[in-house]
Motif scaffolding. Structure first.
Motif, short mmCIF file in Angstrom:
data_model
loop_
_atom_site.label_atom_id
_atom_site.label_comp_id
_atom_site.label_asym_id
_atom_site.label_seq_id
_atom_site.Cartn_x
_atom_site.Cartn_y
_atom_site.Cartn_z
N SER A 9 11.14 14.98 -0.61
CA SER A 9 11.08 15.71 0.66
C SER A 9 9.75 15.54 1.38
O SER A 9 9.63 15.90 2.55
CB SER A 9 11.34 17.19 0.42
OG SER A 9 10.38 17.74 -0.46
N SER A 10 8.75 14.97 0.69
CA SER A 10 7.43 14.82 1.30
C SER A 10 7.32 13.60 2.20
O SER A 10 6.32 13.43 2.90
CB SER A 10 6.37 14.70 0.20
OG SER A 10 6.60 13.52 -0.59
N ILE A 11 8.35 12.76 2.20
CA ILE A 11 8.28 11.52 2.99
C ILE A 11 8.19 11.82 4.48
O ILE A 11 8.92 12.64 5.02
CB ILE A 11 9.54 10.66 2.74
CG1 ILE A 11 9.64 10.28 1.27
CG2 ILE A 11 9.52 9.41 3.60
CD1 ILE A 11 8.50 9.45 0.77
N VAL A 44 0.83 -1.19 0.00
CA VAL A 44 0.00 0.00 0.00
C VAL A 44 0.87 1.25 0.00
O VAL A 44 0.58 2.26 -0.64
CB VAL A 44 -0.94 0.01 1.23
CG1 VAL A 44 -1.75 1.29 1.28
CG2 VAL A 44 -1.86 -1.20 1.19
N SER A 45 2.01 1.20 0.75
CA SER A 45 2.86 2.38 0.87
C SER A 45 3.51 2.77 -0.44
O SER A 45 4.02 3.87 -0.58
CB SER A 45 3.97 2.13 1.92
OG SER A 45 4.97 1.28 1.40
N LEU A 46 3.49 1.88 -1.42
CA LEU A 46 4.08 2.22 -2.72
C LEU A 46 3.26 3.29 -3.42
O LEU A 46 3.78 4.04 -4.24
CB LEU A 46 4.15 0.97 -3.60
CG LEU A 46 5.19 -0.05 -3.19
CD1 LEU A 46 5.03 -1.32 -4.02
CD2 LEU A 46 6.59 0.48 -3.35
N LYS A 55 10.04 5.98 -15.66
CA LYS A 55 9.62 6.99 -14.70
C LYS A 55 8.77 6.34 -13.62
O LYS A 55 7.69 5.83 -13.92
CB LYS A 55 8.82 8.10 -15.40
CG LYS A 55 9.62 8.90 -16.41
CD LYS A 55 8.75 9.97 -17.05
CE LYS A 55 9.54 10.79 -18.07
NZ LYS A 55 8.70 11.84 -18.70
N PRO A 56 9.23 6.34 -12.37
CA PRO A 56 8.41 5.76 -11.30
C PRO A 56 7.14 6.58 -11.09
O PRO A 56 7.04 7.74 -11.52
CB PRO A 56 9.34 5.84 -10.08
CG PRO A 56 10.28 6.94 -10.39
CD PRO A 56 10.50 6.90 -11.87
N SER A 57 6.18 6.01 -10.41
CA SER A 57 4.88 6.67 -10.24
C SER A 57 4.97 7.91 -9.35
O SER A 57 4.03 8.71 -9.31
CB SER A 57 3.87 5.68 -9.66
OG SER A 57 4.31 5.17 -8.42
N THR A 58 6.07 8.07 -8.64
CA THR A 58 6.28 9.25 -7.80
C THR A 58 7.12 10.30 -8.53
O THR A 58 7.69 11.20 -7.91
CB THR A 58 7.00 8.85 -6.49
OG1 THR A 58 8.13 8.03 -6.81
CG2 THR A 58 6.07 8.08 -5.57
N TRP A 59 7.17 10.21 -9.85
CA TRP A 59 8.03 11.06 -10.68
C TRP A 59 7.84 12.55 -10.41
O TRP A 59 8.82 13.31 -10.36
CB TRP A 59 7.73 10.76 -12.15
CG TRP A 59 8.61 11.47 -13.13
CD1 TRP A 59 8.28 12.54 -13.92
CD2 TRP A 59 9.97 11.15 -13.45
NE1 TRP A 59 9.35 12.90 -14.70
CE2 TRP A 59 10.40 12.07 -14.43
CE3 TRP A 59 10.86 10.18 -12.99
CZ2 TRP A 59 11.69 12.04 -14.97
CZ3 TRP A 59 12.14 10.15 -13.53
CH2 TRP A 59 12.54 11.08 -14.49
N ASN A 60 6.63 12.98 -10.23
CA ASN A 60 6.35 14.41 -10.06
C ASN A 60 6.88 14.98 -8.76
O ASN A 60 6.98 16.20 -8.60
CB ASN A 60 4.85 14.68 -10.16
CG ASN A 60 4.32 14.47 -11.57
OD1 ASN A 60 5.07 14.51 -12.54
ND2 ASN A 60 3.02 14.21 -11.67
N GLU A 61 7.25 14.11 -7.81
CA GLU A 61 7.80 14.57 -6.54
C GLU A 61 9.32 14.70 -6.57
O GLU A 61 9.92 15.13 -5.58
CB GLU A 61 7.38 13.63 -5.41
CG GLU A 61 5.89 13.63 -5.14
CD GLU A 61 5.54 12.78 -3.94
OE1 GLU A 61 6.26 12.85 -2.93
OE2 GLU A 61 4.55 12.03 -4.02
N ILE A 62 9.94 14.34 -7.68
CA ILE A 62 11.39 14.46 -7.82
C ILE A 62 11.70 15.82 -8.41
O ILE A 62 11.15 16.19 -9.45
CB ILE A 62 11.94 13.35 -8.74
CG1 ILE A 62 11.54 11.96 -8.21
CG2 ILE A 62 13.45 13.44 -8.86
CD1 ILE A 62 11.79 10.84 -9.20
N PRO A 63 12.57 16.62 -7.78
CA PRO A 63 12.89 17.96 -8.31
C PRO A 63 13.42 17.89 -9.74
O PRO A 63 14.08 16.93 -10.12
CB PRO A 63 13.97 18.48 -7.35
CG PRO A 63 13.81 17.66 -6.11
CD PRO A 63 13.31 16.32 -6.54
N GLY A 84 10.82 2.66 0.24
CA GLY A 84 12.14 2.63 -0.38
C GLY A 84 12.97 3.84 0.01
O GLY A 84 14.19 3.72 0.26
N GLN A 85 12.34 5.00 0.08
CA GLN A 85 13.04 6.21 0.49
C GLN A 85 13.43 6.15 1.97
O GLN A 85 14.52 6.60 2.36
CB GLN A 85 12.17 7.44 0.21
CG GLN A 85 11.94 7.69 -1.28
CD GLN A 85 13.08 8.44 -1.93
OE1 GLN A 85 13.22 9.64 -1.79
NE2 GLN A 85 13.94 7.71 -2.65
#
Length: 353
Positions: free
Chosen positions: A303-305, A15-17, A115-123, A289-290
């Protein structure tokens, strides 16, 4: 390659993914997981258990998806050379290389995008537009001070220059960490990737004061008390601090300027297990993973983790990083780095007694 250092995974990790197919231009996640499970294995290079706490990520991938794993440790340059040499019979699926090597790998045509699904959170500065690379974690140049030997731990380059202690910077012109210590001083004193003169002049002042130490800034020398202040990547400094004695050392980011860099996974264009490699990248950028990386003193790129308290306690507060900047002109930095050994010898070491 010198690199820096979960409880058993549960169903909750899936779920955390926070999979989000709309955030990526890739095959949907369920299809990717199915394909990766069929491959059943992922071979990495430069991602050993002891570096950035990769061991927990490999364990999670095994527990969640049944992926077996094997790593061969090597330098960034060696990883790229291996991908290139084994085009017709690849033995590696994924690697982890320094920021400066990411573009080299793409130029050589040995990577494939994902591109991982969290791509938009990477600067934006930390990723390739097409998804060939993205920094998963960063390092910034920091000071580590022995509290028993240094009365006032430096918090800035200005503080460092006013001290009366020896400063260990490492093998400038050879070691990437030491070279970045020069670049960080340049950033703090009005220079940049193409102009290291302010940093050279800064270190020359330290040399004239007879305050540059030729000791290696290693954990062994820190533990023996042979280092008063050293200039290191923050992940190395924090790891050394906690492995020796947390109360014995102060670690801080120079508040008048520093350089931030990092490491990125590269997926082998010729990988025999490409889906397993993509799933590994997907997991690395997930929340857990982060957190795994942070457990190894690597600062997560997202940075949102929300970090568990015990993990957050390993890292410096975000406020310390207000005046760090990434390398923007890699071509200029490569040229400056090539000239650095001679400049260091002729303008800094000449003053050392």
């Amino acid at each position: 390659m010198m690199k820096f250092m979960l409880k058993a995974a549960s169903c909750a990790l899936a779920v955390s993914l926070s999979w989000s197919a709309s955030a990526s231009e890739n095959t949907d996640i369920d299809t990717l997981i199915s394909a990766a499970k069929k491959e059943g294995v992922v071979y990495s290079v430069g991602m050993p258990d002891s570096w950035a706490n990769w061991k927990d990520t490999w364990r999670d991938l095994n527990n969640l998806y049944g992926l077996e794993h094997q790593d061969t440790d090597m330098s960034s340059a060696q990883e790229i050379a291996k991908f290139e040499a084994e085009r017709n019979n690849a033995t590696a699926d994924i690697g982890d290389v320094g920021f400066a090597f990411a573009r080299v790998a793409v130029r050589k045509g040995v990577t494939q995008p994902y591109k991982p699904s969290t791509w938009n959170e990477i600067p934006g500065w930390a990723k390739d537009d097409k998804g060939h690379w993205a920094l998963a974690y960063t390092g910034s140049i920091a000071f580590i001070s022995n509290n028993k030997l240094v009365k006032h731990a430096p918090k800035s380059w200005a503080d460092l220059l006013k001290g009366d202690y020896k400063v260990t910077v490492g093998d400038v012109g050879v070691a990437s960490q030491a070279n970045n210590a020069v670049l960080a001083a340049a950033f703090a004193n009005g220079g940049d990737e193409s102009n290291l003169k302010p940093a050279i002049e800064y270190y020359a002042k330290l040399a004239k004061q007879n305050r540059l130490s030729f000791n290696n800034p290693s954990i062994a020398n820190l533990e023996k008390g042979e280092v008063e202040v050293a200039i290191l990547w923050d992940f190395n400094a924090l790891s050394y601090r906690d492995r020796i004695d947390r109360d014995r050392f102060t670690v801080s980011i120079p508040q008048d300027g520093s350089v931030i860099s990092g490491y990125t996974t590269i997926i082998n264009k010729f990988a025999k297990n490409p889906n397993a490699a993509k799933l590994a990248r997907e997991y690395i950028f997930s929340d857990q993973g982060q957190i795994n990386l942070a457990n190894g003193y690597a600062r997560p790129i997202r940075s949102s983790i929300e970090m568990p308290d015990d993990v957050q306690a390993k890292l410096l507060p975000n406020s310390q990083y207000k005046n760090v900047q990434p390398i923007k002109d890699f071509n200029a930095w490569e040229k400056s780095a090539r000239k650095l050994p001679r400049q260091w010898q002729e303008n800094v070491l000449i003053h050392q007694q």
